[in-house]
Design a protein around this motif. Structure first.
Motif, mmCIF file in Angstrom:
data_model
loop_
_atom_site.group_PDB
_atom_site.id
_atom_site.type_symbol
_atom_site.label_atom_id
_atom_site.label_comp_id
_atom_site.label_asym_id
_atom_site.label_seq_id
_atom_site.Cartn_x
_atom_site.Cartn_y
_atom_site.Cartn_z
ATOM 1 N N LEU A 9 0.841 -1.189 0.000
ATOM 2 C CA LEU A 9 0.000 0.000 0.000
ATOM 3 C C LEU A 9 0.881 1.245 0.000
ATOM 4 O O LEU A 9 1.909 1.282 0.664
ATOM 5 N N PRO A 10 0.473 2.275 -0.750
ATOM 6 C CA PRO A 10 1.302 3.488 -0.802
ATOM 7 C C PRO A 10 1.080 4.377 0.419
ATOM 8 O O PRO A 10 0.052 4.302 1.082
ATOM 9 N N GLY A 11 2.046 5.236 0.697
ATOM 10 C CA GLY A 11 1.893 6.242 1.734
ATOM 11 C C GLY A 11 2.482 5.847 3.071
ATOM 12 O O GLY A 11 3.080 4.794 3.225
ATOM 13 N N ASN A 12 2.260 6.745 4.044
ATOM 14 C CA ASN A 12 2.745 6.490 5.394
ATOM 15 C C ASN A 12 1.720 5.651 6.160
ATOM 16 O O ASN A 12 0.762 5.154 5.582
ATOM 17 N N ALA A 13 1.907 5.505 7.454
ATOM 18 C CA ALA A 13 1.046 4.618 8.246
ATOM 19 C C ALA A 13 -0.397 5.106 8.274
ATOM 20 O O ALA A 13 -1.322 4.294 8.233
ATOM 21 N N PHE A 18 -5.943 4.184 6.457
ATOM 22 C CA PHE A 18 -7.164 4.613 5.782
ATOM 23 C C PHE A 18 -7.487 3.707 4.604
ATOM 24 O O PHE A 18 -8.632 3.296 4.417
ATOM 25 N N LEU A 19 -6.485 3.386 3.793
ATOM 26 C CA LEU A 19 -6.709 2.495 2.651
ATOM 27 C C LEU A 19 -7.132 1.105 3.093
ATOM 28 O O LEU A 19 -7.960 0.458 2.442
ATOM 29 N N THR A 20 -6.593 0.647 4.206
ATOM 30 C CA THR A 20 -6.999 -0.650 4.735
ATOM 31 C C THR A 20 -8.471 -0.628 5.143
ATOM 32 O O THR A 20 -9.218 -1.565 4.851
ATOM 33 N N LEU A 21 -8.906 0.451 5.795
ATOM 34 C CA LEU A 21 -10.321 0.579 6.162
ATOM 35 C C LEU A 21 -11.217 0.632 4.930
ATOM 36 O O LEU A 21 -12.295 0.030 4.908
#
Length: 53
Positions: A9-13, A18-21
């Motif tokens: 997944l891109p980005g920081n934690a 958020f993408l996981t949600l």
């Protein structure tokens, strides 16, 4: 599997969280509106063996 997903997944934690949600919500909606209605006629929930009298 979760480690692989988290690594890709891109980005920081915060963005990854958020993408996981969003992904979890999409999977739940897919199951709720497409998979479960398709599978309901195949399940034996309507086959009751207890008489009313």
């Amino acid at each position: 599997m979760y480690g692989w997903l988290w690594d890709h997944l891109p980005g920081n934690a915060a963005v990854k969280g958020f993408l996981t949600l969003v992904l979890v919500a999409a999977i739940i909606l897919l199951l709720w509106f497409y998979v479960f209605p398709w599978a309901e006629p195949l399940l034996p929930f309507g086959d009751v063996t207890v008489d009313g009298g």
